[in-house]
Enzyme design. Structure first.
Site, short mmCIF file in Angstrom:
data_model
loop_
_atom_site.label_atom_id
_atom_site.label_comp_id
_atom_site.label_asym_id
_atom_site.label_seq_id
_atom_site.Cartn_x
_atom_site.Cartn_y
_atom_site.Cartn_z
N ARG A 278 45.86 11.33 67.28
CA ARG A 278 45.05 12.25 66.50
C ARG A 278 44.72 13.52 67.29
O ARG A 278 44.70 14.63 66.73
CB ARG A 278 43.76 11.55 66.08
CG ARG A 278 42.90 12.39 65.16
CD ARG A 278 41.80 11.58 64.50
NE ARG A 278 41.12 12.34 63.47
CZ ARG A 278 39.81 12.57 63.48
NH1 ARG A 278 39.04 12.08 64.44
NH2 ARG A 278 39.26 13.28 62.51
N HIS B 220 45.23 17.38 66.11
CA HIS B 220 44.12 18.34 66.06
C HIS B 220 44.34 19.49 67.03
O HIS B 220 43.72 20.55 66.89
CB HIS B 220 42.78 17.64 66.31
CG HIS B 220 42.29 16.89 65.12
ND1 HIS B 220 40.96 16.80 64.77
CD2 HIS B 220 42.96 16.20 64.16
CE1 HIS B 220 40.84 16.07 63.66
NE2 HIS B 220 42.04 15.68 63.27
N ASN C 36 36.02 17.42 64.28
CA ASN C 36 36.17 16.86 65.62
C ASN C 36 34.91 16.18 66.14
O ASN C 36 34.99 15.20 66.89
CB ASN C 36 36.54 17.98 66.61
CG ASN C 36 37.93 18.54 66.35
OD1 ASN C 36 38.76 17.88 65.71
ND2 ASN C 36 38.20 19.73 66.85
N HIS D 81 47.93 6.98 60.01
CA HIS D 81 46.75 6.18 59.64
C HIS D 81 47.09 4.70 59.50
O HIS D 81 46.32 3.95 58.92
CB HIS D 81 46.11 6.74 58.36
CG HIS D 81 45.47 8.08 58.53
ND1 HIS D 81 44.97 8.83 57.49
CD2 HIS D 81 45.25 8.83 59.65
CE1 HIS D 81 44.48 9.97 57.95
NE2 HIS D 81 44.64 10.00 59.26
#
Ligand code: HEM
Ligand SMILES: *[C@@H]1O[C@H](CO)[C@@H](O)[C@H](O)[C@H]1NC(C)=O
Ligand SMILES: *[C@@H]1O[C@H](CO)[C@@H](O)[C@H](O)[C@H]1NC(C)=O
Length: 320
Positions: free
Chosen positions: A64, A68, A96, A195
């Site tokens: 992740r 990001h 975040n 996911h």
């Protein structure tokens, strides 16, 4: 791209896709550190294996972190910068804060890498390698990572808030957000398969489990027991209830059973344009793995700093 970069013997189509996937890839090269830091990939893999053995979730968290980073002005390690009196980082941007984790793992890898090859390897490349290794260590596919990114000296809280998708996003806004990063809807759907590992906070999915009609009733009941109507915002639930710590296509099977946890997850299988990809990935772990690899390389090519742009940070948390 050399044929030696194709880990899967015989998958010439995959190799072709990797070689031709993106215009920006020409600037990056899998061999970038071959002479300057030959043990780089071993160091990253060694640390990642150690860390994931102690905490499986850390694999998900590193994956992740890379996403990001790349979605906010490119894969330039902007996400790793701490707030200082003169620089506002991205760590407290809404998507975040209280949620991104794994910064100390990057620090640990960086320390080992600096000991062997000082001032040579960017934090942005370490992040790309750590994400790749995380997927493999959780039972997923592996691939060759194009390298040569450099680290930014700036960060953007506002870009982090604007460019990272919220869990409430609908299909058309997900598609256009990824398109703005030169990623296709197919890339977006394959990447969402990340996911298949990791956790989400109650606050990220409460509205879905209490209010939405396109959800399996027994699944919703289980989630409600972990996520009350009021309070428990930070209660954690696995994103893939079927195989929570295994990187596989379980996520897509869940979507077909209306057991997507986030609203944005279920949007991929709700009668829209991505249903066919979800069906394919649910049926074929191999098809998912292939498309995920292509999409990860494409995501890793978003606006890298190369040549003499940016810098090689000494400490991933601070500009030099
Ligand atoms: C398609 C749009 C996406 C949305 C709306 C989205 C949203 C979210 C949200 C809300 C969480 C839970 C955060 C929390 O509650 O603390 C999450 C977790 C996660 N996301 Fe995504 N995400 C998306 C795409 C991606 C992509 C492209 C990747 C990587 C390739 C990714 C990897 C992960 C991982 C691995 C976790 C679990 C992290 C952990 O346990 O530390 N996501 N995402
Ligand atoms: C999707 O979300 C965007 C942004 O919130 C909104 O403008 C748009 O109308 C929505 N589209 C659909 C089809 O609901
Ligand atoms: C997307 O591709 C276009 C055309 O090649 C390029 O100008 C643009 O910078 C790219 N955007 C990103 C985010 O990489």
């Amino acid at each position: 791209m050399a044929s030696s970069t194709c880990y899967f013997a015989g998958l010439s189509l995959l190799c072709w896709l990797l070689a031709s996937s993106s215009t920006a890839s020409a600037q990056l090269s899998p061999n970038f550190y071959v002479t300057t830091c030959p043990h780089l990939e071993n160091i990253v893999h060694f640390t990642m294996a150690h860390v994931i053995r102690q905490d499986h979730r850390m694999g998900a968290s590193m994956l992740r972190l890379f996403f990001h980073d790349c979605f906010v002005n490119g894969c330039d390690a902007s996400v790793l910068l701490d707030d200082t009196p003169t620089l506002q980082g991205e760590k407290n941007a809404y998507p975040n804060q209280n949620s991104l984790r794994g910064f100390e793992v990057i620090d640990r890898i960086k320390t080992s890498v600096e000991a062997r090859c000082p001032n040579t390897v960017s934090c942005a490349d370490i992040l790309a390698l750590a994400a790749r290794d995380a997927v493999k260590l959780l039972g997923g596919p592996t691939w060759t990572v194009p390298l040569g990114r450099r680290d930014t000296t700036t960060a953007s809280m506002s870009a982090a808030n604007a460019n990272l998708p919220p869990p409430t996003a609908n299909l058309s806004s997900l598609i256009s957000l990824f398109a703005s990063k030169n990623l296709t809807a197919r890339d977006m759907t394959a990447l969402s398969g990340a996911h298949t590992v990791g956790l989400a906070r109650c606050s990220s999915f409460r509205t879905r489990i209490y209010n939405e009609p396109n959800i399996d009733a027994s699944f919703a009941a289980v989630q409600k027991s972990a996520c009350p109507v009021v309070g428990g915002d930070d209660n954690l639930v696995v994103l893939d209830m079927s195989t929570p710590i295994r990187f596989d296509n379980g996520y897509f099977k869940n979507l077909m059973a209306r057991q997507g946890l986030l609203h944005s997850d279920q949007e991929l299988f709700n009668g829209g344009s991505q249903d066919a990809w979800v069906r394919l990935y649910a049926r074929s772990n191999h098809a998912f793995a292939q498309d995920f690899i292509v999409a990860m390389v494409n995501m890793g090519n978003i606006a890298p700093l190369t040549g003499s742009s940016g810098e090689i940070r000494r400490n991933c948390r601070f500009v030099n």
